[in-house]
Design an enzyme around this catalytic site. Structure first.
Site, PDB file in Angstrom:
ATOM      1  N   ARG A   1      55.718  44.705  49.279  1.00 35.84           N
ATOM      2  CA  ARG A   1      55.334  44.585  47.871  1.00 35.84           C
ATOM      3  C   ARG A   1      54.499  43.330  47.600  1.00 35.84           C
ATOM      4  NH1 ARG A   1      60.821  45.040  44.742  1.00 35.84           N
ATOM      5  NH2 ARG A   1      59.479  44.354  43.016  1.00 35.84           N
TER       6      ARG A   1
ATOM      7  N   ASP B   1      64.209  34.988  51.409  1.00 34.59           N
ATOM      8  CA  ASP B   1      63.500  35.194  50.153  1.00 34.59           C
ATOM      9  C   ASP B   1      64.359  34.839  48.943  1.00 34.59           C
ATOM     10  OD1 ASP B   1      65.274  37.290  50.277  1.00 34.59           O
ATOM     11  OD2 ASP B   1      63.779  38.877  50.085  1.00 34.59           O
TER      12      ASP B   1
ATOM     13  N   TYR C   1      29.684  10.873  55.862  1.00 34.79           N
ATOM     14  CA  TYR C   1      29.603  11.951  56.852  1.00 34.79           C
ATOM     15  C   TYR C   1      28.148  12.195  57.209  1.00 34.79           C
ATOM     16  CZ  TYR C   1      30.431  16.614  58.888  1.00 34.79           C
ATOM     17  OH  TYR C   1      30.507  17.707  59.725  1.00 34.79           O
TER      18      TYR C   1
END
Length: 450
Positions: free
Chosen positions: A17, A105, A373
């Protein structure tokens, strides 16, 4: 003498589900997979063993739990909860003590509740099993716990098998259970699948114990603590419940939330006293906030440490590796990553500071960027104490700006700047009197000629 503790956590369900490639129990609540929330609660009891029963998607679950010291066993076929627990028998063959049976769960059960279940198992009446019950607002299709006048659990009735009188009972079965290891597998060996579903049910342990003349017991908890997750909607509801409780705790501990429902915490957020948090602030994992900090609206913090008296936002983004010193200021639309702003440093607006150290009391002007960078490697920028970086400057790493140095607005810095020096790379400004008027006249004439 306290008995050793083992936990069996059932996590073999497919979770269809959820409609996800991620295993159901690894979907996050407050930035942490829900299964790991449960393992944290178990860990607080110092268990001798933790066994996770896996099935579909087992590789994902195993990768998540093995670094935490948990073992895994496989339930190859989904033949019911009793069958799932039975898969742990070999793993616990040498274990003697108390066993908690939990569900991956159902992640928010607390260590305190688990301890109450274990304590009840050792009360003078020595129940064979202890079941965790709850009373939801709508009992719906939950199994009912039928308790005698003396408080002992007589049996568990599934909703579909219950009479109207039994359905009127509001005490429901969470599925969580505590059982001594000596009883658990002996009783499980007698569970059959002679039912409509053809499955082996864990709840049958209560009836089997009763046939042996032994009682079972119930410990009650709040319905929110045993809420389960089977869908995205239920995951969102549980996240909301966790956040509600965390906000309440923050305010009880001396944090001011201007609009509590709009603030979202991570599972490990640490907040000091007299912190003020304005609306729509989000905390990712690994954030520590010191005393008397203000975090203004629409800021996002993750992997950051903010020291006493600092001022953050609005619309600030602190990324992992950020350390904000005492009394430092990070203003609107400033982003930091792997950056240290020392005490009293300021970056008030429109700035990116990555892989950098900003010295005490340094001031970073609007539009400043540390160019960290080069497409392949990250490089650092060091800015000294009391330095002043003018607006719209680009600091091309690796580069060092000395203490007290000034970088003029619009400068591109590619070489180190010594202490107390001025660095600027602007072309000289020139002026041409009357040029603008002549330009307009020419352009207007061209436009009119078309």
């Amino acid at each position: 003498m306290t008995s050793p503790i083992a936990a069996i956590i059932l996590a073999a369900g497919k979770g269809t589900r959820m409609k996800s490639d991620t295993h159901k129990v690894l979907h996050p609540i407050a930035g942490r997979p829900m299964l790991l929330h449960l393992i944290d609660s178990v860990a607080a009891l110092d268990p001798a063993r933790t066994v996770v029963v896996v099935g579909a998607g087992r590789e994902q679950v195993e990768a998540a739990v093995r670094p935490l010291g948990a073992e895994t066993v496989e339930q190859a076929e989904q033949l019911g909860t009793g069958h799932a627990v039975l898969q742990a028998e070999a793993a616990l063959a040498d274990f003697t003590g108390d066993v908690l049976i939990l569900y991956g769960d159902v992640p928010l059960v607390t260590a305190e509740t688990l301890r109450r279940m274990l304590d009840r198992l050792h009360m003078p009446d020595m129940p064979a099993t202890v079941v965790l019950g709850f009373r939801p607002a709508d009992p719906g299709a939950y199994g009912r716990l039928m308790v005698d006048a003396d408080g002992s659990l007589r049996r568990i009735v599934e909703f579909k098998d219950a009479t109207p009188q039994e359905r009127a009972e509001t005490l429901c079965n969470s599925g969580l259970m505590a059982v001594r290891s000596a009883d658990l597998f002996r009783l499980l060996a007698r569970v059959t699948n002679t039912n409509a579903a053809g499955e082996y049910y864990l709840v049958d342990l209560v009836q089997l114990a009763a046939e042996d003349g032994r009682t079972s017991a119930v410990v009650e908890t709040d319905a929110g603590e045993v809420s389960g997750v089977n869908s995205r909607g239920e995951l969102a509801a549980l996240e909301a419940e966790w956040q509600r409780a965390r906000r309440a705790r923050a305010m009880a501990e001396g944090v001011s939330l201007v609009a509590p429902d709009t603030v979202w915490f991570a599972h490990d957020t640490v907040l000091g006293r007299d912190v003020t948090i304005e609306p729509n602030v989000v905390f990712g994992p690994k954030v520590e906030v010191g005393d008397r900090v203000t975090i203004h609206a629409f800021s996002h913090l993750q992997g950051a440490k903010v020291s006493t008296g600092a001022d953050i936002g609005p619309y600030a983004r602190l990324r992992p590796g950020t350390v904000i010193g005492e009394g430092a200021r990070v203003g609107n639309f400033v982003e930091t990553k792997n950056a240290v702003l020392e005490a009293g440093a300021k970056a008030n607006h429109l700035t990116y500071l990555g892989d950098a150290r900003i010295g005490a009391r340094a001031n970073i002007g609007a539009g400043t960027i540390t160019c960290n960078y080069n497409g392949y490697l990250k490089q650092r920028t060091e800015i000294g104490a009391g330095a002043f970086i003018g607006s719209n400057s680009a600091l091309v790493a690796p580069v060092r700006i000395g203490d007290g140095a000034i970088v003029a607005a619009g400068t591109v810095v590619t070489q180190d700047v010594e202490a107390d020096a001025l660095s600027l790379t602007r072309a000289p400004q020139t002026a041409k009197p009357g040029w603008a008027r002549k330009f307009r006249e020419v352009m207007q004439a061209r436009k009119a000629a078309k």
